[in-house]
Design an enzyme around this catalytic site. Structure first.
Site, PDB file in Angstrom:
ATOM      1  N   GLN A 171       0.834  -1.195   0.000  1.00 21.23           N
ATOM      2  CA  GLN A 171       0.000   0.000   0.000  1.00 21.23           C
ATOM      3  C   GLN A 171       0.873   1.251   0.000  1.00 21.23           C
ATOM      4  O   GLN A 171       1.924   1.296   0.619  1.00 21.23           O
ATOM      5  CB  GLN A 171      -0.963  -0.005   1.176  1.00 21.23           C
ATOM      6  CG  GLN A 171      -0.353  -0.197   2.543  1.00 21.23           C
ATOM      7  CD  GLN A 171      -1.425  -0.276   3.621  1.00 21.23           C
ATOM      8  OE1 GLN A 171      -2.621  -0.128   3.362  1.00 21.23           O
ATOM      9  NE2 GLN A 171      -0.996  -0.506   4.838  1.00 21.23           N
ATOM     10  N   HIS A 193      -2.879   0.148  -3.668  1.00 23.01           N
ATOM     11  CA  HIS A 193      -3.796   0.587  -2.610  1.00 23.01           C
ATOM     12  C   HIS A 193      -4.309   1.991  -2.920  1.00 23.01           C
ATOM     13  O   HIS A 193      -5.474   2.199  -3.151  1.00 23.01           O
ATOM     14  CB  HIS A 193      -3.125   0.538  -1.224  1.00 23.01           C
ATOM     15  CG  HIS A 193      -4.021   0.920  -0.084  1.00 23.01           C
ATOM     16  ND1 HIS A 193      -4.086   2.192   0.420  1.00 23.01           N
ATOM     17  CD2 HIS A 193      -4.884   0.193   0.652  1.00 23.01           C
ATOM     18  CE1 HIS A 193      -4.945   2.239   1.422  1.00 23.01           C
ATOM     19  NE2 HIS A 193      -5.442   1.034   1.587  1.00 23.01           N
ATOM     20  N   ASP A 235      -8.085   0.858  -3.059  1.00 24.07           N
ATOM     21  CA  ASP A 235      -9.040   0.997  -1.956  1.00 24.07           C
ATOM     22  C   ASP A 235      -9.646   2.388  -2.049  1.00 24.07           C
ATOM     23  O   ASP A 235      -8.945   3.398  -1.905  1.00 24.07           O
ATOM     24  CB  ASP A 235      -8.323   0.807  -0.618  1.00 24.07           C
ATOM     25  CG  ASP A 235      -9.291   0.638   0.544  1.00 24.07           C
ATOM     26  OD1 ASP A 235     -10.475   1.015   0.396  1.00 24.07           O
ATOM     27  OD2 ASP A 235      -8.874   0.137   1.606  1.00 24.07           O
ATOM     28  N   GLU A 270     -11.556  -2.165  -3.816  1.00 26.12           N
ATOM     29  CA  GLU A 270     -11.888  -2.434  -2.425  1.00 26.12           C
ATOM     30  C   GLU A 270     -12.794  -1.341  -1.871  1.00 26.12           C
ATOM     31  O   GLU A 270     -12.564  -0.154  -2.098  1.00 26.12           O
ATOM     32  CB  GLU A 270     -10.598  -2.511  -1.592  1.00 26.12           C
ATOM     33  CG  GLU A 270     -10.830  -2.880  -0.140  1.00 26.12           C
ATOM     34  CD  GLU A 270      -9.534  -3.178   0.610  1.00 26.12           C
ATOM     35  OE1 GLU A 270      -9.596  -3.249   1.844  1.00 26.12           O
ATOM     36  OE2 GLU A 270      -8.475  -3.343  -0.039  1.00 26.12           O
ATOM     37  N   ASP A 304     -14.228  -4.861   2.755  1.00 22.60           N
ATOM     38  CA  ASP A 304     -13.471  -4.530   3.969  1.00 22.60           C
ATOM     39  C   ASP A 304     -14.453  -4.055   5.033  1.00 22.60           C
ATOM     40  O   ASP A 304     -14.828  -4.810   5.926  1.00 22.60           O
ATOM     41  CB  ASP A 304     -12.421  -3.464   3.649  1.00 22.60           C
ATOM     42  CG  ASP A 304     -11.592  -3.058   4.872  1.00 22.60           C
ATOM     43  OD1 ASP A 304     -11.831  -3.600   5.967  1.00 22.60           O
ATOM     44  OD2 ASP A 304     -10.714  -2.197   4.742  1.00 22.60           O
ATOM     45  N   GLN A 326     -11.240  -9.171   2.386  1.00 24.30           N
ATOM     46  CA  GLN A 326     -10.098  -8.817   3.208  1.00 24.30           C
ATOM     47  C   GLN A 326     -10.340  -9.351   4.617  1.00 24.30           C
ATOM     48  O   GLN A 326     -11.286  -8.937   5.295  1.00 24.30           O
ATOM     49  CB  GLN A 326      -9.812  -7.320   3.316  1.00 24.30           C
ATOM     50  CG  GLN A 326      -8.574  -7.146   4.183  1.00 24.30           C
ATOM     51  CD  GLN A 326      -8.117  -5.743   4.502  1.00 24.30           C
ATOM     52  OE1 GLN A 326      -7.184  -5.583   5.279  1.00 24.30           O
ATOM     53  NE2 GLN A 326      -8.727  -4.724   3.935  1.00 24.30           N
ATOM     54  N   LYS A 328      -9.216  -8.887   7.819  1.00 22.93           N
ATOM     55  CA  LYS A 328      -8.455  -7.821   8.476  1.00 22.93           C
ATOM     56  C   LYS A 328      -8.080  -8.321   9.875  1.00 22.93           C
ATOM     57  O   LYS A 328      -8.858  -8.240  10.811  1.00 22.93           O
ATOM     58  CB  LYS A 328      -9.291  -6.550   8.534  1.00 22.93           C
ATOM     59  CG  LYS A 328      -8.493  -5.271   8.543  1.00 22.93           C
ATOM     60  CD  LYS A 328      -9.431  -4.084   8.448  1.00 22.93           C
ATOM     61  CE  LYS A 328      -8.672  -2.785   8.271  1.00 22.93           C
ATOM     62  NZ  LYS A 328      -8.441  -2.454   6.859  1.00 22.93           N
ATOM     63  N   CYS A 358      -1.917  -0.861   8.721  1.00 25.86           N
ATOM     64  CA  CYS A 358      -0.621  -0.178   8.821  1.00 25.86           C
ATOM     65  C   CYS A 358      -0.231   0.080  10.273  1.00 25.86           C
ATOM     66  O   CYS A 358       0.935   0.369  10.568  1.00 25.86           O
ATOM     67  CB  CYS A 358      -0.670   1.131   8.052  1.00 25.86           C
ATOM     68  SG  CYS A 358      -2.059   2.192   8.519  1.00 25.86           S
TER      69      CYS A 358
END
Length: 417
Positions: A171, A193, A235, A270, A304, A326, A328, A358
């Protein structure tokens, strides 16, 4: 029992916690900060440094294995757990979780997770606690059995030892152009991303976004190595719905237009829209997926928001409400549930992307690699942080080391046989 003490250590996440609602509502960026008042409960400002809490298990041979607890960048949004409070988490872990840890067979990963991560009354433990403690328990089982974490997962879930690498997705953060070039030069499998999280980045009618998509494809052709052909993954944080409208047909039309602008590339979109609840998300995403499939589009929908826990993932997968889910990891909770989520997606012929945030740490990223490789997920996120170099190095190197160890183990087994 093999665990004789529990340690807690404060830590940093690799990025920042951000108030998504405030940003979506138009908060102005000034340098690296956002100006204005936060709107999501728990946030004292729109952007705050991410923190984590390490949990260390002291084993009977005095080895210490660790896991890290934290929440995701956009905490408190899309049905997720609230902002990470290290003091509250530390108190809960010391009071409830630590005594349980001293009373389990740490060589048995799934059983240990089940016993240690039981609800308190009818209240599930914070997902950050589940995530960090399960990482530590997975490392404990690997240490005690003298195996890799991936081998523990394969053994306990009845999986074959993997032979193939899992594609890595990087990303860009806000440094789009520079980081896209880095990704291309490093032959990243899936990129970039893009962090399309505001009207400014999406543009009127999506024009700014579309130009960026075409630029990424062009850049891959111009500076990429011969034969380099990445998957393009963007995304958009719900901005197609916000800007184009919430009608699935219009969203699908827009996505097809974007896909047609980069012929020959597989395109992942996304979070095209946020329909406000898990059920509404499932119904409308299923319609978008159906339209794209009917048209034979190269675009794939990635879910997501509103798809957080294992139960959410099951609902989306069974409804075919995404081409790719995703998973997560901090939102799923126990890393054992991430394993189950990948296997559930595969059983329903839906793509499984082991993602995360992140805001994570190198320890949680490395554990995620073992889960991804053991289950042969469709792709995994380069994490932590919002840069390219560090995250791609941590995840890529861990995967290469793991595959080398598994290959040696396989050769040993064949020689014995």
């Amino acid at each position: 029992m093999q665990i004789k003490d529990v340690l807690l250590a404060p830590g940093n996440g690799a990025f920042f916690y951000d108030d998504q609602e405030a940003i979506r509502s138009g908060a102005i960026q000034d340098g690296f900060i956002y100006v204005g008042a936060p709107t999501t409960p728990g946030f004292e400002s729109i952007r705050i440094p991410a923190c984590s809490l390490g949990v260390g298990l002291v084993l009977t041979d005095d080895a210490v294995v660790w896991g890290d607890m934290m929440n995701v960048q956009y905490s408190g949004a899309g049905g997720r757990d609230p902002l990470f409070d290290p003091n509250q988490i530390s108190n809960l872990t010391s009071r409830v979780v630590a005594p349980r840890l001293l009373d389990v067979d740490a060589a048995r990963f799934r059983d240990s997770c089940k016993r240690v991560l039981e609800s308190v009354g009818h209240q599930r433990l914070p997902l950050a606690v589940e995530y960090g403690v399960s990482q530590a328990l997975l490392r404990a089982a690997a240490h005690l059995q003298r195996k890799t974490m991936a081998e523990i997962i394969c053994g306990e879930f009845g999986l074959q030892l993997p032979t193939c690498r899992v594609p890595i997705y990087c990303q860009s953060g806000d440094a789009r152009e520079i980081n896209v070039d880095k990704m291309i030069l490093k032959d990243v499998d899936v990129l970039p991303h893009g962090l399309i999280n505001s009207r400014q980045k999406f543009g009127a009618g999506g024009q700014t976004f579309m130009e960026f998509v075409k630029w990424v494809a062009m850049r891959a052709r111009v500076i990429g190595h011969p034969g380099y052909h990445p998957v393009l993954h963007f995304d958009v944080y719900g901005w197609i719905g916000q800007e184009i409208g919430m009608e699935p047909q219009r969203i699908a039309d827009f996505i097809c237009t974007v896909a047609d602008s980069v012929p020959g590339y597989a395109l992942n979109i996304e979070s095209p829209a946020d329909f406000g609840s898990t059920q509404a998300q499932i119904e409308n995403y299923a319609r978008i997926v159906s339209i794209l499939d009917h048209r034979g589009s190269s675009a794939r929908i990635v879910v997501d928001e509103r798809c957080n826990t294992l139960e959410d993932i099951r609902l989306f997968a069974e409804a075919k409400a995404a081409h790719l889910v995703q998973i997560k990891t901090p939102d799923v909770g126990s890393i054992a549930d991430t394993v189950r989520a990948v296997l559930l997606c595969k059983a329903n012929k839906v793509g499984a992307y082991v993602g995360g945030s992140c805001t994570e740490t190198e320890l949680s990223a490395q554990a995620s690699v073992h889960v991804s490789v053991a289950t042969q997920a469709d792709m995994m996120l380069a994490k932590p942080g919002m840069g390219v170099d560090e995250a791609f190095s941590i995840v890529g190197n861990e995967q290469n080391r793991l595959l080398a160890m598994l290959n040696r183990r396989r050769n040993q087994n064949e020689n014995v046989g």
